[in-house]
Every structure is written in C-alpha cells, then in structure tokens.
Write a protein that holds these residues in place. Structure first.
Motif, PDB file in Angstrom:
ATOM      1  N   SER A  55       0.831  -1.210   0.000  1.00 21.68           N
ATOM      2  CA  SER A  55       0.000   0.000   0.000  1.00 21.68           C
ATOM      3  C   SER A  55       0.864   1.258   0.000  1.00 21.68           C
ATOM      4  N   GLU A  56       1.779   1.312  -0.942  1.00 22.98           N
ATOM      5  CA  GLU A  56       2.681   2.456  -1.084  1.00 22.98           C
ATOM      6  C   GLU A  56       3.461   2.731   0.195  1.00 22.98           C
ATOM      7  N   GLY A  57       3.845   1.654   0.903  1.00 22.14           N
ATOM      8  CA  GLY A  57       4.661   1.783   2.095  1.00 22.14           C
ATOM      9  C   GLY A  57       3.909   2.039   3.387  1.00 22.14           C
ATOM     10  N   ARG A  58       2.576   2.125   3.340  1.00 24.19           N
ATOM     11  CA  ARG A  58       1.814   2.379   4.567  1.00 24.19           C
ATOM     12  C   ARG A  58       1.718   1.139   5.448  1.00 24.19           C
ATOM     13  N   GLN A  59       1.871  -0.026   4.864  1.00 20.93           N
ATOM     14  CA  GLN A  59       1.854  -1.287   5.612  1.00 20.93           C
ATOM     15  C   GLN A  59       3.128  -2.032   5.294  1.00 20.93           C
ATOM     16  N   GLY A 106      -2.699   0.229  14.359  1.00 17.51           N
ATOM     17  CA  GLY A 106      -3.703  -0.171  13.371  1.00 17.51           C
ATOM     18  C   GLY A 106      -3.947  -1.666  13.470  1.00 17.51           C
ATOM     19  N   THR A 107      -4.675  -2.205  12.506  1.00 14.08           N
ATOM     20  CA  THR A 107      -4.913  -3.647  12.497  1.00 14.08           C
ATOM     21  C   THR A 107      -3.624  -4.382  12.154  1.00 14.08           C
ATOM     22  N   GLU A 108      -3.547  -5.626  12.581  1.00 14.51           N
ATOM     23  CA  GLU A 108      -2.427  -6.499  12.240  1.00 14.51           C
ATOM     24  C   GLU A 108      -3.003  -7.875  11.943  1.00 14.51           C
ATOM     25  N   ILE A 109      -2.515  -8.488  10.886  1.00 16.37           N
ATOM     26  CA  ILE A 109      -2.952  -9.841  10.544  1.00 16.37           C
ATOM     27  C   ILE A 109      -1.769 -10.788  10.728  1.00 16.37           C
ATOM     28  N   VAL A 110      -2.034 -11.935  11.346  1.00 20.27           N
ATOM     29  CA  VAL A 110      -1.036 -12.983  11.558  1.00 20.27           C
ATOM     30  C   VAL A 110      -1.452 -14.175  10.698  1.00 20.27           C
ATOM     31  N   ILE A 111      -0.531 -14.625   9.831  1.00 21.15           N
ATOM     32  CA  ILE A 111      -0.837 -15.672   8.854  1.00 21.15           C
ATOM     33  C   ILE A 111       0.171 -16.811   9.010  1.00 21.15           C
ATOM     34  N   PRO A 112      -0.229 -17.941   9.625  1.00 23.47           N
ATOM     35  CA  PRO A 112       0.712 -19.055   9.776  1.00 23.47           C
ATOM     36  C   PRO A 112       1.022 -19.696   8.425  1.00 23.47           C
ATOM     37  N   VAL A 113       2.303 -20.072   8.250  1.00 28.62           N
ATOM     38  CA  VAL A 113       2.689 -20.731   7.005  1.00 28.62           C
ATOM     39  C   VAL A 113       3.311 -22.092   7.235  1.00 28.62           C
ATOM     40  N   GLU A 114       3.832 -22.334   8.440  1.00 32.12           N
ATOM     41  CA  GLU A 114       4.446 -23.624   8.741  1.00 32.12           C
ATOM     42  C   GLU A 114       4.146 -23.960  10.195  1.00 32.12           C
ATOM     43  N   SER A 166       6.342 -20.987  11.717  1.00 32.85           N
ATOM     44  CA  SER A 166       6.650 -19.680  11.153  1.00 32.85           C
ATOM     45  C   SER A 166       5.372 -19.012  10.679  1.00 32.85           C
ATOM     46  N   TYR A 167       5.431 -17.682  10.616  1.00 32.46           N
ATOM     47  CA  TYR A 167       4.270 -16.925  10.160  1.00 32.46           C
ATOM     48  C   TYR A 167       4.692 -15.593   9.568  1.00 32.46           C
ATOM     49  N   PHE A 168       3.804 -15.064   8.730  1.00 32.76           N
ATOM     50  CA  PHE A 168       3.930 -13.704   8.230  1.00 32.76           C
ATOM     51  C   PHE A 168       2.947 -12.836   9.002  1.00 32.76           C
ATOM     52  N   TYR A 169       3.265 -11.565   9.119  1.00 36.46           N
ATOM     53  CA  TYR A 169       2.299 -10.600   9.630  1.00 36.46           C
ATOM     54  C   TYR A 169       2.317  -9.381   8.728  1.00 36.46           C
ATOM     55  N   VAL A 170       1.188  -8.695   8.690  1.00 32.99           N
ATOM     56  CA  VAL A 170       1.084  -7.436   7.964  1.00 32.99           C
ATOM     57  C   VAL A 170       0.512  -6.429   8.952  1.00 32.99           C
ATOM     58  N   ALA A 171       1.181  -5.278   9.080  1.00 39.88           N
ATOM     59  CA  ALA A 171       0.759  -4.250  10.028  1.00 39.88           C
ATOM     60  C   ALA A 171       1.067  -2.875   9.463  1.00 39.88           C
ATOM     61  N   GLU A 172       0.529  -1.859  10.114  1.00 42.53           N
ATOM     62  CA  GLU A 172       0.853  -0.489   9.765  1.00 42.53           C
ATOM     63  C   GLU A 172       2.350  -0.275   9.967  1.00 42.53           C
ATOM     64  N   ARG A 173       2.974   0.399   9.053  1.00 38.59           N
ATOM     65  CA  ARG A 173       4.429   0.581   9.100  1.00 38.59           C
ATOM     66  C   ARG A 173       4.818   1.410  10.322  1.00 38.59           C
TER      67      ARG A 173
END
Length: 180
Positions: A48-52, A74-82, A137-144
């Motif tokens: 998002s143009e560096g906002r997240q 802000g919101t944060e999403i946690v996404i398990p991958v392994e 392991s997991y990825f997360y996406v959050a406000e920068r």
C-alpha cells in the motif's frame, strides 16, 4: 486452436524474479529483532505504497513464559505458514500509576493453523506467537512503524501487576485445544 507451451519452474532468487517483483529470502539473513522464543525479519516488504509492511517470524515450539506484549496502532494480521501457532492476546488495563499495560487476567490464547489467519483490532495487546507442537513460522502485515516507536517504551510492555502467563495447550476431549 490453442498452443501448449511447457515451461520449467525456477528457484525463487532475487536475480531471477527482479523483472517481475522482489523475492523475500530469509535463510542466511540475520533477523532484525528477536526474543526468547522468536526471531523476526521486520519490514521485509512494503505494501500500500509503504503504509503497511510485511514481517516474517520463526518461532520455537513449547509454551514459553510470557512476560510482556506489544500492540499496534492499526490492524495487524497474523498468517501461519508452517506449523500451528498459539497467539496470545489481551485487552489493556491501567496500573496504579495510570499507565496502560496488557491485562494478563483477561488474556486469551488462540490456535492458528495454516489456511487460517487472525486479524487483530487496533490496540490489541499480543505476545509473539509460538509453535503449538514445535517450531513454526508466520507472516504478519501491520501499519508501518518501528518497534521502538510503539508506546514509547521499546514496543514491549510488561503485564500489569507483573503477571506472567504460560499456555500449555492441552487437547480437550473433542481434540481441540483449550489453552489451559
């Protein structure tokens, strides 16, 4: 008439994908932050143009002793991958001096499996997730932002009343996990 073209799959490497985007490769790269049971590569990709930003976390198994949490503006999403994860969350409470801290008495633990994700509301206190049955392991996406910017207290804040949490995650009779 359609023509079938056969192509070969290539290893994902920065140089092979550069024409199409960017490869995220964590093996052999030092983590940007770490705790007792986790290693995190923070801000490894902007959205998002560096906002997240996206982060990647590797965690050890077993239930750690949780002494502190952080929260995002802000919101944060946690996404398990392994592997399956346990994510401990809490609302806040004020300590005797009026400082808001995570509330261990109201904490909850949720099991996240690959193919599921948890979207945490703004301001929800959370520990680093840990592996339910071993490393995960997991990825997360959050406000920068930078961890040290969070709360102006280095990001990680001890529980009110100096509580500590453990979550042995024993299976219930239905085969699910009760977090006790």
């Amino acid at each position: 008439m359609s023509i079938l073209r056969e192509i070969e799959a290539e290893a994902l490497r920065p140089e092979t994908v550069a024409e199409f985007g960017r490869a995220l490769v964590f093996e052999g790269r030092p983590a940007s932050s770490a705790g007792e049971w986790w290693r995190c590569w923070e801000g490894c990709a902007g959205l998002s143009e560096g906002r997240q930003w996206v982060g990647f976390v590797r965690v050890d198994g077993e239930s750690p002793e949780i002494r502190e949490m952080e929260r995002e503006p802000g919101t944060e999403i946690v996404i398990p991958v392994e592997g399956e994860l346990v994510q401990v969350v809490s609302n806040g409470t004020r300590d005797p001096s009026g400082v808001e801290r995570p509330d261990a008495r109201g904490a909850r633990a949720f099991v996240l499996k690959p193919g599921t994700a948890l979207v945490m509301a703004p301001g929800v206190w959370h520990a680093a997730a840990f592996g339910l049955r071993g490393p995960a392991s997991y990825f997360y996406v959050a406000e920068r932002r930078k961890a040290e910017d969070s709360e102006d207290r280095g990001g990680w804040v001890e529980f009110a009343d100096r509580f500590r949490l453990v979550c042995p995650c024993r299976p219930t009779t239905r085969g699910e996990f009760d977090g006790r």
